[in-house]
Scaffold this motif. Structure first.
Motif, short mmCIF file in Angstrom:
data_model
loop_
_atom_site.label_atom_id
_atom_site.label_comp_id
_atom_site.label_asym_id
_atom_site.label_seq_id
_atom_site.Cartn_x
_atom_site.Cartn_y
_atom_site.Cartn_z
N ARG A 1 0.84 -1.21 0.00
CA ARG A 1 0.00 0.00 0.00
C ARG A 1 0.87 1.26 0.00
N LEU B 1 -9.29 8.89 -4.55
CA LEU B 1 -9.74 9.93 -3.64
C LEU B 1 -8.59 10.84 -3.22
N ARG B 2 -7.44 10.24 -2.92
CA ARG B 2 -6.30 11.01 -2.41
C ARG B 2 -5.49 11.67 -3.51
N GLU C 1 -10.35 -1.83 -3.67
CA GLU C 1 -10.36 -0.88 -2.57
C GLU C 1 -9.12 0.02 -2.60
N ALA C 2 -7.97 -0.54 -2.99
CA ALA C 2 -6.76 0.28 -3.08
C ALA C 2 -6.91 1.36 -4.15
N GLU D 1 -9.74 2.69 -5.25
CA GLU D 1 -10.70 3.70 -4.78
C GLU D 1 -10.04 4.71 -3.86
N GLY D 2 -9.18 4.22 -2.97
CA GLY D 2 -8.48 5.13 -2.06
C GLY D 2 -7.52 6.05 -2.78
N GLU E 1 0.96 4.26 -2.87
CA GLU E 1 0.90 5.70 -2.59
C GLU E 1 2.08 6.43 -3.24
#
Length: 301
Positions: A16, A74-75, A67-68, A70-71, A20
């Motif tokens: 994760r 958003l960020r 899910e990764a 989607e995050g 990022e």
């Protein structure tokens, strides 16, 4: 080669963090991110178990990249994020996917109670065989870690980037590795710190026996060799501030030390066509396992 950054994603904290980092890098490069999850099919006997069956395993496998993604969207709203699942052996799938990317990003985790980071057999195999740059990101890596602290001493992602560090062998400077480091520094508007380490030559002992100490001359010669190796690149990238560190001793140790104040460390790895063994190189291997900042391993001929 498509202009895409591919991330090996397995749901772990280190992967994760890698995702990022990849999103932040994608924003700098203005390219999309592809989250790649390798799905290893459940063996037939396990598929019969109600809680570990194929459908349940596939559900969780699909949930990880969804899910990764989607995050990340958003960020990092300005970055295009796609997901992909492939079945197979992780190292082989990642290597195949890397052929279609300009950068591959993987995670590494801290060794409990020890100084260093665990790359793992999959990561080491990929680094040793990939012909595109591979970036290793430690678990817990934050955007603020790559920036200088604000005037009050608080970590902040709103300040300028810390330097990019390049490990350079002045005896065989490679264009691919140097270009990668200069480009990363240019994107970040960061200083490029070029580090080279060297040992005293064998004749040094004999010179001392003859009552002559050539150490100062050797230091000047090594510093001049570094300056000369970088001269064409300073001219090509006049907007990149460059600092040079020519030091006696282990190149790996000097790079690991420099990594403490860096946003990214860049090292080279010579491509070896032998199908036997894992070939990374002593310096790159040491930096991968001990640097506290993201490490880019750039393959070259």
């Amino acid at each position: 080669m498509a202009r895409t950054i591919t991330v090996g994603l397995d749901g772990s904290s280190e992967s994760r963090a890698a995702a990022e980092w990849a999103a932040r890098e994608a924003a700098l490069r203005q390219v999309p991110v592809r989250l790649l999850h390798v799905w290893q099919p459940v063996p037939a006997p396990m598929a019969q178990a109600p809680l570990l069956g194929v459908e349940t395993h596939q559900h969780w496998s699909e949930r990880i990249p969804r899910e990764a993604a989607e995050g990340l969207r958003l960020r990092h709203p300005g970055v295009e994020v796609t997901t992909e699942q492939r079945a197979g052996t992780p190292a082989e799938v990642l290597l195949e996917a890397a052929r279609d990317a300009e950068l591959l990003v993987l995670g590494s985790r801290a060794l409990s109670g020890l100084t260093g980071f665990l790359i793992g057999s999959v990561g080491q195999s990929v680094v040793a065989r990939a012909e595109v740059p591979v970036v290793l990101v430690r678990a817990g890596e934050q955007a603020a870690d790559e920036h200088v602290k604000d005037p009050t001493g608080i970590p902040s992602a709103a300040t300028g980037f810390r330097p990019v560090v390049l490990g350079l062998d002045t005896d065989s400077p490679d264009e691919t590795v140097i270009t990668f480091a200069f480009e990363e520094a240019r994107r970040r508007e960061a200083t490029l710190t070029v580090v080279t380490g060297w040992n005293l030559p064998p004749y040094y002992v004999y010179s001392l026996a003859a009552g002559v100490d050539p150490r100062e001359d050797i230091i000047r010669e090594q510093a001049a060799a570094l300056t000369e190796a970088l001269r064409p690149w300073r001219e090509k990238y006049p907007d990149v501030e460059v600092t040079e560190q020519s030091r006696m001793g282990s190149p790996a140790n000097h790079l690991v030390d420099a990594a403490d104040e860096a946003s990214l460390v860049v090292v080279g790895r010579r491509i070896r066509r032998s199908p036997f063994g894992v070939h990374i190189g002593a310096v790159a291997h040491a930096v991968m396992h001990h640097a506290t900042t993201p490490v880019a391993v750039v393959a070259h001929d």
